[in-house]
Design a protein around this motif. Structure first.
Motif, PDB file in Angstrom:
ATOM      1  N   LEU A 287       0.835  -1.199   0.000  1.00  0.00           N
ATOM      2  CA  LEU A 287       0.000   0.000   0.000  1.00  0.00           C
ATOM      3  C   LEU A 287       0.874   1.254   0.000  1.00  0.00           C
ATOM      4  N   SER A 288       2.117   1.128  -0.415  1.00  0.00           N
ATOM      5  CA  SER A 288       3.080   2.216  -0.310  1.00  0.00           C
ATOM      6  C   SER A 288       2.727   3.397  -1.206  1.00  0.00           C
ATOM      7  N   THR A 289       3.212   4.585  -0.796  1.00  0.00           N
ATOM      8  CA  THR A 289       3.051   5.842  -1.526  1.00  0.00           C
ATOM      9  C   THR A 289       1.584   6.120  -1.831  1.00  0.00           C
ATOM     10  N   ASN A 290       0.820   6.218  -0.753  1.00  0.00           N
ATOM     11  CA  ASN A 290      -0.560   6.689  -0.800  1.00  0.00           C
ATOM     12  C   ASN A 290      -0.729   7.718   0.307  1.00  0.00           C
ATOM     13  N   LYS A 291      -1.942   7.883   0.792  1.00  0.00           N
ATOM     14  CA  LYS A 291      -2.197   8.863   1.847  1.00  0.00           C
ATOM     15  C   LYS A 291      -2.958   8.230   3.015  1.00  0.00           C
ATOM     16  N   PHE A 292      -2.661   6.970   3.270  1.00  0.00           N
ATOM     17  CA  PHE A 292      -3.260   6.306   4.414  1.00  0.00           C
ATOM     18  C   PHE A 292      -2.719   6.927   5.706  1.00  0.00           C
ATOM     19  N   HIS A 293      -3.578   6.981   6.728  1.00  0.00           N
ATOM     20  CA  HIS A 293      -3.144   7.572   7.998  1.00  0.00           C
ATOM     21  C   HIS A 293      -3.615   6.713   9.157  1.00  0.00           C
ATOM     22  N   GLY A 294      -3.204   7.105  10.346  1.00  0.00           N
ATOM     23  CA  GLY A 294      -3.613   6.396  11.544  1.00  0.00           C
ATOM     24  C   GLY A 294      -2.610   5.326  11.963  1.00  0.00           C
ATOM     25  N   GLN A 295      -3.003   4.552  12.959  1.00  0.00           N
ATOM     26  CA  GLN A 295      -2.157   3.479  13.457  1.00  0.00           C
ATOM     27  C   GLN A 295      -2.525   2.158  12.795  1.00  0.00           C
ATOM     28  N   LEU A 296      -1.581   1.244  12.783  1.00  0.00           N
ATOM     29  CA  LEU A 296      -1.886  -0.094  12.282  1.00  0.00           C
ATOM     30  C   LEU A 296      -2.846  -0.794  13.235  1.00  0.00           C
ATOM     31  N   SER A 297      -3.750  -1.550  12.648  1.00  0.00           N
ATOM     32  CA  SER A 297      -4.757  -2.265  13.433  1.00  0.00           C
ATOM     33  C   SER A 297      -4.217  -3.615  13.901  1.00  0.00           C
ATOM     34  N   LYS A 298      -4.694  -4.052  15.065  1.00  0.00           N
ATOM     35  CA  LYS A 298      -4.322  -5.369  15.571  1.00  0.00           C
ATOM     36  C   LYS A 298      -4.777  -6.483  14.640  1.00  0.00           C
ATOM     37  N   GLY A 299      -5.761  -6.181  13.781  1.00  0.00           N
ATOM     38  CA  GLY A 299      -6.230  -7.177  12.828  1.00  0.00           C
ATOM     39  C   GLY A 299      -5.148  -7.656  11.875  1.00  0.00           C
ATOM     40  N   LEU A 300      -4.111  -6.834  11.694  1.00  0.00           N
ATOM     41  CA  LEU A 300      -3.018  -7.218  10.804  1.00  0.00           C
ATOM     42  C   LEU A 300      -2.339  -8.502  11.267  1.00  0.00           C
ATOM     43  N   SER A 301      -2.373  -8.752  12.559  1.00  0.00           N
ATOM     44  CA  SER A 301      -1.730  -9.956  13.097  1.00  0.00           C
ATOM     45  C   SER A 301      -2.465 -11.229  12.694  1.00  0.00           C
ATOM     46  N   ASN A 302      -3.659 -11.090  12.095  1.00  0.00           N
ATOM     47  CA  ASN A 302      -4.390 -12.267  11.613  1.00  0.00           C
ATOM     48  C   ASN A 302      -3.811 -12.824  10.317  1.00  0.00           C
ATOM     49  N   LEU A 303      -2.967 -12.033   9.658  1.00  0.00           N
ATOM     50  CA  LEU A 303      -2.431 -12.455   8.359  1.00  0.00           C
ATOM     51  C   LEU A 303      -1.213 -13.337   8.581  1.00  0.00           C
ATOM     52  N   LYS A 304      -1.445 -14.570   8.972  1.00  0.00           N
ATOM     53  CA  LYS A 304      -0.369 -15.486   9.332  1.00  0.00           C
ATOM     54  C   LYS A 304       0.455 -15.929   8.122  1.00  0.00           C
ATOM     55  N   SER A 305      -0.090 -15.785   6.902  1.00  0.00           N
ATOM     56  CA  SER A 305       0.643 -16.196   5.698  1.00  0.00           C
ATOM     57  C   SER A 305       1.389 -15.033   5.059  1.00  0.00           C
ATOM     58  N   LEU A 306       1.265 -13.834   5.628  1.00  0.00           N
ATOM     59  CA  LEU A 306       1.848 -12.644   5.011  1.00  0.00           C
ATOM     60  C   LEU A 306       3.367 -12.728   5.003  1.00  0.00           C
ATOM     61  N   SER A 307       3.938 -12.633   3.805  1.00  0.00           N
ATOM     62  CA  SER A 307       5.386 -12.696   3.642  1.00  0.00           C
ATOM     63  C   SER A 307       5.968 -11.335   3.259  1.00  0.00           C
ATOM     64  N   PHE A 308       5.226 -10.548   2.495  1.00  0.00           N
ATOM     65  CA  PHE A 308       5.712  -9.271   1.972  1.00  0.00           C
ATOM     66  C   PHE A 308       4.750  -8.176   2.405  1.00  0.00           C
ATOM     67  N   LEU A 309       5.259  -7.161   3.089  1.00  0.00           N
ATOM     68  CA  LEU A 309       4.433  -6.020   3.498  1.00  0.00           C
ATOM     69  C   LEU A 309       5.187  -4.732   3.226  1.00  0.00           C
ATOM     70  N   SER A 310       4.597  -3.861   2.417  1.00  0.00           N
ATOM     71  CA  SER A 310       5.175  -2.553   2.138  1.00  0.00           C
ATOM     72  C   SER A 310       4.121  -1.479   2.380  1.00  0.00           C
ATOM     73  N   LEU A 311       4.397  -0.631   3.367  1.00  0.00           N
ATOM     74  CA  LEU A 311       3.511   0.493   3.707  1.00  0.00           C
ATOM     75  C   LEU A 311       4.258   1.815   3.580  1.00  0.00           C
ATOM     76  N   THR A 312       5.372   1.804   2.887  1.00  0.00           N
ATOM     77  CA  THR A 312       6.257   2.961   2.778  1.00  0.00           C
ATOM     78  C   THR A 312       5.521   4.206   2.283  1.00  0.00           C
ATOM     79  N   ASN A 313       5.909   5.357   2.840  1.00  0.00           N
ATOM     80  CA  ASN A 313       5.475   6.663   2.342  1.00  0.00           C
ATOM     81  C   ASN A 313       3.960   6.862   2.464  1.00  0.00           C
TER      82      ASN A 313
END
Length: 669
Positions: free
Chosen positions: A369-395
């Motif tokens: 989701l990098s280089t957008n205008k998302f704001h706020g804190q990361l949600s605890k729901g993210l920890s449900n993604l047990k198969s997640l290998s690649f995460l990019s939230l840059t910028n």
């Protein structure tokens, strides 16, 4: 019945063992062998006077008679070199010819192209340079039985030859060549059974022929990576059997019309990336309930993502990156996409918070989701993604880095974590509560203006290969535990406020030394789920080991001498010590780093002469020792002679050697 079956088997096996091919067929095969400069050991089996039905790669028909016909010549991946003999086209019963994955060159003989028996012809992955047209006497009024023609990955560079006689053709793969001109318009007029048409990675130009819409049985149409232009013709959408419509990396334009999209109800892959399409994603896309892969990235599309995308419940991949999409994502219910594995929305203008429904996609392996205008804190729901290998939230505009790391440590499959240019002016957490990340290979926390010291919890990341902490406000020294990261080969801590001397721990990093230690032998980096980018080169990288080994300490407050042990890091490709407070001589040992592509020692307080042996760094593409207090002659031999004077100039002593350059620099300043 069992006795009868046994007798039958014995009779057939006896017939098979006594059958043999004709002298004509043996001669045809031996003529092919004679045309090879490297036969891959076939001559051990293909011997005159023996039954060719027993030769390696040869299969004959099973008949009760003592005469068999050669039906298969299957010689893929046999390390064959040389030309293809026309004699193979004179085998009267040949059904299947597979010469793929060899090093054959020359032409594809007309006798083979005109064969009245071959139904499958595969010469892919060779070095064939031309297709010889079928000779008129053989093709007058002839309807060839060929059903599968694979000529991909060769060196064909003409227009695609006529397929008039191939009325039974089902599959044509001509990809990865240099075919040019326009795509023929009469594919399905001549070959009404055509189901697979692969034309990607060629040099086709012009427009997409509307006649492709007449291909009523066409399931796969791939013409990506060419120079096609114009719009997708309306007639194309009459090919309602299409399951794959793929035109990536062309010069196509226009919009996706909703009334056309809904005609392709069987579509599983829609790939129009890297073109010039504009407009919205039509609401009707939700009617493509078989859609699995949607690639619209790198276009000029805009608007919000239609909520109907949630109806495409079979989606595995969504890539909408590098467009002008905007709005919030809450109107898309990702909970309806249980099979989604890849979601890439980089480089758009999405706003709001990251929607909770994304975190219900339990099969998600890559989220960018990098280089957008998302704001706020990361949600605890993210920890449900047990198969997640690649995460990019840059910028983006995310906050609370401590909370983010506490949540992300639960993602046990995470190998790539890019969260830089967020959490602005926060303090990097430095406590033992940050753990997990056992499989993390790539970590980027760049460009956050984070304060604090390089945290000790990083020492727990035993699989780490790349660490980027540049453009922060980190202070203190580089800790000695850095050398315990056995797989680390890419370290960038530039543009911080780090102090102290360059530690000897840096020159003990295993992956930067030349020895083939047990650690290095076991190092087999996995491919990234999505390509990552280096802004300095704009290149895509699919594996960590495709990136250069790097040590970048530039723009800090390091003092002292450059340790002579640095010459032991013979695995280095990029070394940057610029803009510090280093003094003393340039150590002679740096000249041992013969693999260097980049060497930057500029803007320090180095003294002495420029080592003449630097000329032996034959692979240097970037070199800078300017703005120091060096003296003596500038080496003009070897690779150093290819660099401009600005790579050497800025101090008073050097200005005496090249005053014109210094004058220019002063005027520019």
């Amino acid at each position: 019945m069992s006795i009868l079956c046994l007798v039958l088997v014995l009779m057939l096996s006896s017939a098979s063992s006594t059958s043999c091919c004709t002298e004509h067929e043996s001669n045809c095969l031996l003529q092919f062998l004679e045309g090879l400069s490297q036969d891959g050991g076939l001559s051990m089996s293909w011997r005159l006077g023996t039954d060719c039905c027993s030769w390696e790669g040869i299969t004959c028909s099973s008949t009760v008679s003592k005469v068999a016909m050669v039906t298969d010549v299957l010689l893929a991946s046999k390390k064959l070199k040389g030309s293809i003999s026309p004699a193979l086209g004179r085998l009267p019963g040949l059904l299947r010819l597979n010469l793929s994955h060899n090093s054959l060159s020359g032409g594809l003989p007309s006798e083979i192209m005109s064969s009245g028996s071959i139904i499958i012809l595969d010469v892919s992955f060779n070095s064939l340079g031309r297709i010889l047209p079928p000779s008129p006497p053989l093709t007058t009024g002839l309807k060839l039985p060929l059903q599968v023609l694979n000529i991909s990955s060769n060196k064909f560079s003409t227009e695609l030859p006529s397929l008039d006689a191939m009325v039974h053709l089902v599959t044509l793969n001509a990809s990865n060549n240099s075919f040019n001109g326009q795509i023929p318009t009469d594919f399905c007029t001549n070959s009404p059974s055509l189901a697979v048409l692969e034309l990607s990675y060629n040099q086709f130009s012009g427009r997409i022929p509307p006649g492709l819409g007449n291909c009523s049985r066409l399931r796969v149409l791939n013409a990506g990576h060419n120079s096609l232009r114009g719009i997708l013709p309306d007639e194309l959408f009459n090919a309602t059997s299409l399951e794959c419509l793929s035109f990536p990396n062309n010069n196509l334009q226009g919009t996706l019309e909703g009334e056309n999209v809904i005609k392709l109800g069987k579509l599983a892959t829609l790939d129009l990336r890297e073109n010039n399409f504009s407009g919205n994603i039509p609401e009707s896309i939700g009617q493509l309930n078989r859609l699995e892969k949607l690639h619209l990235n790198n276009n000029k599309m805009y608007g919000s993502i239609p909520s109907t995308l949630s109806n495409c419940t079979s989606l595995i991949t969504i890539n909408l990156g590098s467009n002008n999409f905007s709005g919030e994502l809450v109107n898309v219910n990702f909970s309806n996409l249980p099979t989604l594995k890849t979601l890439d929305l980089r480089l758009n203008n999405f706003t709001g918070e990251i929607p909770e429904s994304i975190y219900t996609c339990s099969n998600l392996t890559a989220l960018r989701l990098s280089t957008n205008k998302f704001h706020g804190q990361l949600s605890k729901g993210l920890s449900n993604l047990k198969s997640l290998s690649f995460l990019s939230l840059t910028n983006n505009n995310l906050t609370n880095i401590t909370n983010a790391l506490q949540i992300l440590r639960s993602s046990s499959s995470l190998t790539t974590l890019l969260i830089g240019r967020n959490f602005m002016n926060e303090r990097i957490p430095d406590d033992d509560s940050i753990d997990g990340f056992e499989d993390l290979q790539v970590l980027s926390l760049s460009g956050c203006s984070l304060s604090g010291k390089i945290p000790r919890w990083l020492s727990k990341l035993s699989s780490l290969e790349m660490l980027k902490l540049k453009r922060n406000q980190l202070t203190g020294p580089i800790p000695d535990w850095i050398s315990s990261l056995n797989f680390l080969f890419y370290l960038d801590v530039s543009n911080n406020n780090l102090t102290g001397e360059i530690p000897t721990a840096l020159v003990q990093m295993p992956m930067l030394r030349p020895e083939k230690s047990a650690v290095q032998v076991q190092w087999h980096p996995r491919a990234f789920q999505l390509p990552i980018y280096r802004l300095t080169s704009l290149r895509q990288y699919r594996k960590a080991n495709a990136l250069p080994t790097m040590l970048n300490l530039g723009n800090n407050k390091f003092t002292g001498l450059i340790p002579p042990e640095i010459g032991q890091l013979k695995g280095l490709l990029e070394l940057n010590l610029s803009a510090n407070k280093l003094y003393g001589d340039i150590p002679q040992s740096i000249c041992n780093l013969t693999n260097l592509l980049t060497l930057d020692l500029s803007s320090n307080k180095l003294t002495g002469t420029i080592p003449a042996a630097l000329k032996n760094l034959n692979f240097l593409t970037r070199f800078n020792i300017s703005y120091n207090d060096l003296e003596g002659p500038i080496p003009t031999e070897g690779q150093l002679s290819t660099f401009t004077d600005s790579s050497f100039i800025a101090d008073a002593a050097a200005c005496m050697l090249l005053p014109s350059v210094c004058l220019g620099l002063m005027v520019m300043g």
